[in-house]
Enzyme design. Structure first.
Site, mmCIF file in Angstrom:
data_model
loop_
_atom_site.group_PDB
_atom_site.id
_atom_site.type_symbol
_atom_site.label_atom_id
_atom_site.label_comp_id
_atom_site.label_asym_id
_atom_site.label_seq_id
_atom_site.Cartn_x
_atom_site.Cartn_y
_atom_site.Cartn_z
ATOM 1 N N SER A 118 61.035 -8.736 3.696
ATOM 2 C CA SER A 118 61.075 -9.089 5.109
ATOM 3 C C SER A 118 62.519 -9.066 5.629
ATOM 4 O O SER A 118 63.186 -8.039 5.542
ATOM 5 C CB SER A 118 60.396 -10.449 5.310
ATOM 6 N N ASP A 143 49.711 -6.667 7.899
ATOM 7 C CA ASP A 143 50.857 -7.553 8.105
ATOM 8 C C ASP A 143 50.943 -8.011 9.569
ATOM 9 O O ASP A 143 51.159 -7.190 10.458
ATOM 10 C CB ASP A 143 52.144 -6.820 7.705
ATOM 11 N N HIS A 189 51.456 -10.336 5.087
ATOM 12 C CA HIS A 189 52.914 -10.395 4.885
ATOM 13 C C HIS A 189 53.169 -11.094 3.557
ATOM 14 O O HIS A 189 53.438 -12.307 3.520
ATOM 15 C CB HIS A 189 53.559 -11.143 6.047
#
Length: 220
Positions: free
Chosen positions: A115, A169, A200
């Protein structure tokens, strides 16, 4: 120097993975994955998991939390925190320099992240004047892509890039990841792209693929 969670290799280290966590997490986040990578009982890979400093994050109503840079809106690719990214890049470069000073060659260092951490991994890895073993960017995007042409290091033009993303996601939409992949490929980089039916997060098939890629890049 950033505070880090560090896992030394069973045998004398001759390679290193510097792995950056995501927003609101810490250096312990990916520690449990290390034994699942299939590196062997006597591998020589040292793992460094830096802790992001706590800072106010605009999208979270200004609450302070571990973050590599500020997220200024729901559209994470809009109004990017260039100053925060640059400051964090300097800190990650310090970690890379520390490993090199300890005897690890640049071509034996993988810069990884999830991320926000993956965005920093891409940003820093493509600007290295001594090419790294690879850049691993999970569930993320290419930050400040419009600056890459001017700032990229020619020495890292052929660095190995691994990207993986969840098709479901809700935090970093897969379309943003795919756009980043396309931007990298248009710029001449080779990207090993992987998609998984997940949100995610990371999943077991992805971890298995990461293990194979790391073993290949670091000749483990």
């Amino acid at each position: 120097m950033l505070d880090c969670v560090e896992i030394d290799s069973p045998a004398t280290a001759n390679a290193c993975v510097i792995w950056l966590h995501g927003l609101g997490a810490d250096g312990n986040d990916f520690v449990p994955i290390v034994p699942e990578l299939g590196l062997g009982e006597a591998h020589t890979v040292r793992f460094v998991f830096p802790n992001a400093p706590s800072r106010p994050v605009t999208v979270n109503n200004g609450m302070a939390m571990p973050a590599w840079y500020d997220i200024k809106g729901v559209d994470i690719a809009d109004k990017q925190d260039a100053d925060g990214i640059a400051a964090t890049a300097n800190q990650i470069n310090e970690l890379i320099a520390r490993e090199i000073q300890a005897g690890i060659k640049p071509e034996r260092i993988v810069l990884a992240g999830f991320s926000q951490g993956g965005a920093i991994a891409l940003h820093v890895g493509l600007r290295q004047h001594a090419r790294l073993a690879g850049v691993m960017a999970l569930s993320t995007y290419l930050p400040l892509h419009d600056r890459l042409a001017d700032e990229a290091a020619a020495e890292s033009a052929d660095v190995a890039i691994f990207m993986a993303h969840g098709t479901e996601d809700p935090v970093v939409p897969i379309t943003l990841g795919q756009t980043s992949r396309d931007q990298l490929e248009t710029a001449g980089y080779h990207v090993a792209w992987h998609e998984y039916p997940m949100a995610h997060q990371v999943c077991l098939p992805e971890i298995a693929t990461i293990g194979r890629w790391l073993r290949e890049r670091l000749a483990v």
